[in-house]
Design a protein around this motif. Structure first.
Motif, PDB file in Angstrom:
ATOM      1  N   GLU A  85      13.188  -6.196 -43.169  1.00 20.24           N
ATOM      2  CA  GLU A  85      12.382  -7.004 -42.725  1.00 20.24           C
ATOM      3  C   GLU A  85      12.111  -6.957 -40.983  1.00 20.24           C
ATOM      4  O   GLU A  85      13.013  -6.526 -40.331  1.00 20.24           O
ATOM      5  N   ARG A 164       7.240 -22.115 -46.337  1.00 17.24           N
ATOM      6  CA  ARG A 164       7.139 -20.924 -45.615  1.00 17.24           C
ATOM      7  C   ARG A 164       6.048 -20.804 -44.758  1.00 17.24           C
ATOM      8  O   ARG A 164       5.439 -19.348 -44.601  1.00 17.24           O
ATOM      9  N   LYS A 203       2.584  -8.982 -48.387  1.00 17.31           N
ATOM     10  CA  LYS A 203       3.300  -9.774 -49.298  1.00 17.31           C
ATOM     11  C   LYS A 203       2.694 -11.278 -49.346  1.00 17.31           C
ATOM     12  O   LYS A 203       2.027 -11.601 -48.083  1.00 17.31           O
ATOM     13  N   HIS A 204       2.786 -11.999 -50.242  1.00 20.60           N
ATOM     14  CA  HIS A 204       3.387 -11.790 -51.591  1.00 20.60           C
ATOM     15  C   HIS A 204       1.973 -11.938 -52.560  1.00 20.60           C
ATOM     16  O   HIS A 204       1.245 -12.893 -52.582  1.00 20.60           O
ATOM     17  N   ARG A 218       9.460 -21.214 -57.614  1.00 16.84           N
ATOM     18  CA  ARG A 218       8.587 -20.171 -57.229  1.00 16.84           C
ATOM     19  C   ARG A 218       9.137 -19.123 -58.301  1.00 16.84           C
ATOM     20  O   ARG A 218       7.869 -18.383 -58.478  1.00 16.84           O
ATOM     21  N   ASP A 289       8.765  -8.660 -55.305  1.00 20.78           N
ATOM     22  CA  ASP A 289       9.616  -9.542 -54.738  1.00 20.78           C
ATOM     23  C   ASP A 289      11.156  -9.351 -55.096  1.00 20.78           C
ATOM     24  O   ASP A 289      11.318  -8.790 -56.213  1.00 20.78           O
ATOM     25  N   GLU A 493      12.309 -21.355 -46.774  1.00 16.24           N
ATOM     26  CA  GLU A 493      12.269 -20.671 -47.792  1.00 16.24           C
ATOM     27  C   GLU A 493      13.067 -21.423 -48.752  1.00 16.24           C
ATOM     28  O   GLU A 493      14.223 -21.814 -48.587  1.00 16.24           O
TER      29      GLU A 493
HETATM   30  O1  LIG Z   1      19.103 -13.042 -52.786  1.00 16.54           O
HETATM   31  N1  LIG Z   1      18.647 -13.217 -51.498  1.00 16.54           N
HETATM   32  O2  LIG Z   1      19.346 -12.939 -50.777  1.00 16.54           O
HETATM   33  C1  LIG Z   1      17.156 -13.307 -51.380  1.00 16.54           C
HETATM   34  C2  LIG Z   1      16.816 -13.270 -49.928  1.00 16.54           C
HETATM   35  C3  LIG Z   1      15.532 -13.864 -49.782  1.00 16.54           C
HETATM   36  C4  LIG Z   1      14.644 -13.672 -50.840  1.00 16.54           C
HETATM   37  O3  LIG Z   1      13.277 -13.975 -50.462  1.00 16.54           O
HETATM   38  C5  LIG Z   1      12.458 -13.064 -50.738  1.00 16.54           C
HETATM   39  O4  LIG Z   1      12.743 -11.963 -50.113  1.00 16.54           O
HETATM   40  C6  LIG Z   1      11.679 -11.364 -49.168  1.00 16.54           C
HETATM   41  C7  LIG Z   1      11.554  -9.939 -49.222  1.00 16.54           C
HETATM   42  O5  LIG Z   1      10.758  -9.725 -48.332  1.00 16.54           O
HETATM   43  C8  LIG Z   1      10.615 -12.364 -49.635  1.00 16.54           C
HETATM   44  O6  LIG Z   1       9.660 -12.512 -48.691  1.00 16.54           O
HETATM   45  C9  LIG Z   1      11.169 -13.367 -50.306  1.00 16.54           C
HETATM   46  O7  LIG Z   1      10.254 -14.229 -50.978  1.00 16.54           O
HETATM   47  C10 LIG Z   1      14.987 -13.509 -52.165  1.00 16.54           C
HETATM   48  C11 LIG Z   1      16.126 -13.200 -52.307  1.00 16.54           C
END
Ligand SMILES: O=[N+]([O-])c1ccc(O[C@@H]2O[C@@H](CO)[C@H](O)[C@H]2O)cc1
Length: 803
Positions: A85, A164, A203-204, A218, A289, A493
């Motif tokens: 990220e 978000r 994304k997304h 979501r 995702d 989020e």
């Molecule tokens: O399991 N987790 O730790 C976890 C953390 C963040 C997460 O969000 C998603 O992961 C990001 C990947 O870039 C997307 O923008 C978001 O929608 C989805 C899962």
């Protein structure tokens, strides 16, 4: 200098090739890959990737389909983590590994995109993205990050409740499309460089802008979106990524659109993304995702079995599964004959040719290999983080108190939940910052005595009992600053807001502070809240929106307060009255007002109510006058210019007709006041043309001018294309219509130019029609499954139209 000597010099300057191989890079100078084409730097990237994948066994192929790829140890191909990220700086994530202390223990932390969006400065965005990709490369050289990053988040921020919204540049699709084009250029290093700096991921895709609302969340939400709204509002940022910016990667979203989870939708991933937008280079891949492939099975219940779910996603064009669902279930799906090995090969070739284009296999031949931690948080990066915050901060109210001269003989009472903000300023998708200069730091730089009451009440506390220390401070102070609003504890989020009002007792406290009869102003941080009470209170001198301003946010805020920097940011979203959210469900994806549903419309283009602050609002410390320059193209001289549509389209030789130029209109911006200031020229189009209802106006051009001195003039060029004049019909086609047009500069227009188009309407872009809508039977989706080619038409051969 011989090539060998050159390489040796490079090796001295940066990590040596052998060292790189020890730290997560493929073994190209020894072992089984040494003579494989993948290690031949002169070979075609696609051929290189194909040669690599040919050496994989089926099991090895199936293993390397998740976000954490084990690689192939027997080949000397190391593990690779795709999930990195970097939303506003290199950020904590599975592929990014900050050290606890010393080198690589931090990276520059820019403001959240919602603040950088408010700067309306494409050149700034490109510069910020270049710093981010430079720092990312330095991290990668020391095996602390990958080479692809899952940024930007470009779902338009259309509902103020969305948790978000802070991750996005705002609500306007034209603005986001332009922003993201510049961002991708800075991240990737240009349109098609030999070696990409990093790969960006748009994304997304698509229609994702709700976390959890009224029983919908979501992972299972099925967004109902008409073709018209898709093309006009939800798609333009993604079109900009795929068609106009050559982005390296896409991410499909959690939600479904019109009955199909996006990660299993060949209409979206193939017909639109790859075919219609020509995003067909082999090195471009789609990731899901995180766990979205699993969500295809549950809770979407799109397929009856897990094997069908993974096959549906792979066959639709989802190349990487963020998670482990592919790795677990593709083997059985293969046994069941649900996908061909060639489809798996294609996904892997896309992944590895992308790594080839990043120089993953090329050791020291890659120019970025010399970057080290000394290239992280450089003076330039630090200055840019400050500039990004200062440019994005928006002045919303000022009775003339600001700018305020603050000297060492003065006392500031700085109170509120954001007064001593540190990590709060970074919002989410952040990493450790080199420093965090909050409001206290900024206030201290003025030389004044600063009395700080940071968390006397908290954002959610509805009582004022705990605020008691602040009244004493307010008594002693010459200036009172309230720094509050909301933060991630209210919207983030996974959590949408249930109110867009100020929270807790904050407004009560602000009201009491305003009664001291002293200069008193509010720094409203985080997302927008209904600021009506602040506008209406005559005892509140000023209101500044600071959002999530990043590592130097507090200094930037006080630089604006004292006038060291003149404010010129503009709101990238509409600020709605608090009652707005009871007028429209979050799940309503329509933009236009609707008498039947009672929707008052969404965004500044369609909202029929009175916004608290409209999109583009932002005050200055000076005044500007604007005129269209004398040297207009000759057919723009007249205020009633007329253009024939067939002449305009006949002159156009572009592959994509919407890109054809209409006119470049020079604009003179004159500073008539006494303070040097930036100015953001916003060009809106309005008028009666195309399908009714007509939007109030549409942003079609913007440009930030820098440092316009009092009495001087700078010129901005407003570029209009045929696409920017066009509207979208019911079927999603982009059409140039006859009718009246007006170009307005600024929100309360400072200049206006009228023209008209005559003749027959011309379609600039035919939108591929969506497949027949699926229906649910016994809890499972049935009906249309494949792509438009297979099932796009109704039985009688007509197009299905709006869904
Ligand atoms: O399991 N987790 O730790 C976890 C953390 C963040 C997460 O969000 C998603 O992961 C990001 C990947 O870039 C997307 O923008 C978001 O929608 C989805 C899962």
């Amino acid at each position: 200098m011989s090539a060998l000597l050159g390489a040796a010099v490079l090796a001295l300057a940066g990590p040596a090739l052998a060292q790189l191989e020890g730290r997560g890079f493929p073994e190209c100078h020894q072992g089984p890959l040494k003579n494989n084409t993948v290690c031949d730097t002169s070979a075609d990237p696609l051929d290189r990737a194909i040669a690599l994948i040919k050496t994989f066994t089926l099991e090895e192929k199936l293993n390397n389909t998740g976000s954490t790829s084990p690689g192939v140890p027997r080949l000397g191909l190391p593990a690779y983590t795709w999930w990195n990220e970097a939303l506003h700086g290199v950020a904590d994530s599975p592929g990014v590994n900050f050290s606890d202390v010393g080198d690589f223990s931090y990276a520059t932390s820019f403001p959240e995109p919602i603040v950088m969006g408010a700067a309306f400065d494409d050149e700034l965005i490109r510069a910020v993205a270049t710093v981010v990709s430079t720092e990312a490369r330095a991290f990668n050289n020391f095996d602390r990050a990958g080479l692809d990053f899952w940024t930007p988040n470009i779902n338009p921020y259309k509902d103020p409740r969305w948790g978000r919204g802070l991750e996005t540049p705002g609500e306007d699709p034209f603005h986001i499309a332009s922003y993201v084009h510049n961002l991708i250029d800075g991240l990737q290093g240009g349109y098609d460089p030999k070696y990409k700096r990093v790969v960006a991921t748009c994304k997304h895709f698509v229609g994702y802008d709700m976390e959890s609302w009224n029983g919908n969340y979501r992972y299972q939400w099925d967004a109902q979106i008409s073709s018209q709204d898709l093309v006009e509002y939800y798609m333009p940022p993604f079109q900009s990524c795929a068609r106009d910016s050559n982005v390296g990667a896409f991410m499909c979203s959690y939600n479904a659109v019109n009955g199909r989870p996006t990660c299993a939708d060949p209409y979206l991933l193939n017909d639109i993304l790859r075919e219609h937008w020509g995003w067909t280079e082999e090195q471009q891949w789609v990731t899901s995702d995180c766990d979205a492939v699993q969500n295809v099975f549950y809770p979407h219940k799109f397929t009856e079995t897990r094997e069908e779910a993974v096959a549906a996603a792979l066959n639709a064009g989802t190349d990487i599964d963020c998670g482990t669902y592919y790795q677990h279930h593709l083997p059985a799906a293969y046994e069941q004959g649900l996908f061909n090995e060639s489809t798996l090969d294609q996904a892997l070739v896309r992944q590895y040719s992308s790594l080839v284009r990043l120089g993953y296999f090329d050791g020291m031949a890659v120019p970025y290999r010399n970057l080290t931690f000394s290239d992280v948080s450089t003076p330039h990066a630090q200055q840019l983080a400050h500039r990004a915050a200062a440019e994005g901060i928006v002045l919303l109210k000022n009775d003339g108190t600001l700018p305020l001269k603050i000297g060492s003989d003065m006392t500031i009472a700085l109170v509120g939940d954001w007064a001593n903000a540190t990590t709060q300023m970074q919002g989410n998708y952040e990493g450790p910052a080199p420093y965090l200069h909050g409001p206290v730091y900024g206030a201290n730089q003025t030389g004044a005595t600063v009395l700080v009451a940071n968390q006397p009440g908290g954002q959610g506390d509805p009582t004022t009992d705990n605020w008691r220390p602040i009244w004493e401070y307010a008594e002693q102070a010459d200036v009172i600053v309230y720094a509050g609003g909301i933060d991630l504890t209210v919207a983030e989020e996974g959590m949408d807001r249930v109110s867009i009002d100020w929270t807790g007792a904050q407004l009560d406290v602000i009201g009491q502070l305003a009664m001291y009869g002293k200069p008193m102003f509010v720094m409203q941080m985080g997302d927008q809240v209904d600021n009506t009470p602040i506008i209406q209170n005559p005892n509140i001198s000023a209101l500044i929106w600071g959002g999530y301003p990043g590592q130097d946010g507090g200094l930037a805020l006080f630089d604006i307060v004292t006038g060291k920097v003149a404010p010129a940011g503009r709101l990238p979203v509409t600020q709605y009255p608090a009652a707005y959210i009871s007028q429209i469900p979050m799940t309503d994806m329509t933009l236009r007002p609707n008498a039947t549903t009672g929707s008052p419309g969404r965004t500044y283009q369609w909202y029929t109510g009175e916004p608290v602050f409209e999109f583009g609002s932002g005050l200055h410390y000076t005044n500007f006058s604007i005129s269209f320059a004398n040297d207009l193209p000759h057919n723009h001289h007249s205020s009633s210019s007329c253009y024939n549509i067939s002449d305009l389209t006949g002159d156009c030789n572009e592959q994509y007709k919407d890109r054809c130029a209409f006119a470049t209109i020079p604009l003179d911006v004159h500073n008539t006041g006494a303070v040097t200031s930036d100015y953001v020229a916003l060009g809106f189009l309005t008028g009666c043309h195309g399908p009714q209802p007509y939007p109030r106006k549409r942003l079609r051009a913007y440009k930030r001018l820098h440092g316009i001195a009092p009495g001087s003039t700078q010129t901005a060029a407003v570029n209009l294309t045929l696409g920017s004049l066009a509207r979208v019909d019911d079927y999603g086609n982009t059409v140039l219509y006859p009718g009246d047009y007006a170009l307005m500069i600024d929100t309360q227009p400072l200049a206006m130019m009228n023209f008209s188009l005559t003749g027959e309407a011309v379609t600039l872009d035919y939108w591929p029609q969506p497949p027949v809508k699926r229906v649910q039977e016994n809890g499972y989706w049935v009906g249309g499954y494949g792509s438009t080619q297979e099932e796009g038409l109704l039985a009688d051969g007509t197009v299905p139209g709006v869904m």
